[in-house]
Scaffold this motif. Structure first.
Motif, mmCIF file in Angstrom:
data_model
loop_
_atom_site.group_PDB
_atom_site.id
_atom_site.type_symbol
_atom_site.label_atom_id
_atom_site.label_comp_id
_atom_site.label_asym_id
_atom_site.label_seq_id
_atom_site.Cartn_x
_atom_site.Cartn_y
_atom_site.Cartn_z
ATOM 1 N N UNK A 57 0.876 -1.319 -0.010
ATOM 2 C CA UNK A 57 0.037 0.153 0.011
ATOM 3 C C UNK A 57 0.846 1.223 -0.091
ATOM 4 N N UNK A 58 0.843 2.182 -1.008
ATOM 5 C CA UNK A 58 1.667 3.151 -1.349
ATOM 6 C C UNK A 58 0.947 4.395 -1.551
ATOM 7 N N UNK A 59 1.692 5.403 -1.075
ATOM 8 C CA UNK A 59 1.114 7.000 -1.161
ATOM 9 C C UNK A 59 2.177 7.742 -1.804
ATOM 10 N N UNK A 60 1.806 8.515 -2.708
ATOM 11 C CA UNK A 60 3.035 9.556 -3.391
ATOM 12 C C UNK A 60 2.405 10.721 -2.889
ATOM 13 N N UNK A 61 2.779 11.728 -2.133
ATOM 14 C CA UNK A 61 2.516 12.994 -1.944
ATOM 15 C C UNK A 61 3.224 14.212 -2.818
ATOM 16 N N UNK A 62 2.530 15.020 -3.192
ATOM 17 C CA UNK A 62 3.096 16.355 -3.667
ATOM 18 C C UNK A 62 2.839 17.774 -3.200
ATOM 19 N N UNK A 63 3.455 18.532 -2.777
ATOM 20 C CA UNK A 63 3.050 19.625 -2.500
ATOM 21 C C UNK A 63 3.131 20.621 -3.739
ATOM 22 N N UNK A 64 1.927 20.794 -4.255
ATOM 23 C CA UNK A 64 1.892 21.632 -5.617
ATOM 24 C C UNK A 64 2.142 23.101 -5.609
ATOM 25 N N UNK A 65 1.731 23.883 -4.273
ATOM 26 C CA UNK A 65 1.813 25.167 -3.869
ATOM 27 C C UNK A 65 1.917 25.024 -2.443
ATOM 28 N N UNK A 66 3.190 25.781 -2.056
ATOM 29 C CA UNK A 66 3.415 25.796 -0.524
ATOM 30 C C UNK A 66 4.736 26.395 -0.146
ATOM 31 N N UNK A 67 4.943 26.488 0.944
ATOM 32 C CA UNK A 67 6.099 26.903 1.547
ATOM 33 C C UNK A 67 7.296 26.018 1.297
#
Length: 159
Positions: A57-67
């Motif tokens: 079970x895998x999750x890939x996060x990505x902060x598109x906009x942010x500090x």
């Protein structure tokens, strides 16, 4: 389960349990348009053991906009959730629910604490997939995605 939900071939429910004061739950529902092939990687994941699920079970996060500090803390590397935090699985009829206890890891708890401090001003994309371990399981397919766009925790509904 409602009569309408019983007519859907398969439903994947992912419940991200977010430690905070108060605690939050982000619940995502993904519905299949056709029955799941029991011999596919998804079929083996659905009907597999918790150990098999934890390893895949895998999750890939990505902060598109942010500090930048939030982007750096979260990163974009895939995370095997079952290896990083405690996941509980409930398999019944035509659905699988995965309860992800983010608070079960001190590292995850500190990252989510940072993210919550800026959550009203960031955009986060999350992709959910099952990791392929053998060549015959490739390519990996994204099961579902969600975009969290400047979430306002004060608008959360208490149940």
């Amino acid at each position: 389960m409602s009569e309408a939900a019983k007519k859907i071939p398969f439903i994947l429910v992912i419940n991200l349990q977010v430690p905070a004061k108060p605690n939050y739950n982000l619940v995502m529902y993904y519905a299949a348009e056709r029955p799941v092939n029991k011999d596919s990687l998804l079929g083996r994941f659905i009907d597999g053991t918790d150990a098999f699920r934890d390893a895949r079970f895998k999750l890939i996060p990505s902060i598109v906009e942010g500090y930048w500090m939030v982007k750096r803390a979260v990163g974009t590397k895939a995370c095997l959730l079952g290896k990083a935090v405690t996941c509980n699985y409930l398999r019944q009829d035509n659905f699988l629910e995965i309860d992800v206890d983010i608070g079960s890891s001190s590292v995850a708890r500190s990252i989510i604490g940072l993210v919550l401090g800026y959550v009203t001003s960031i955009v986060v994309d999350l992709a959910i997939l099952i990791e392929a371990k053998e060549e015959k399981e490739l390519p990996e397919y994204i099961l579902g995605t969600v975009r969290l766009n400047r979430v306002n925790p004060d608008s959360a509904v208490s149940i």
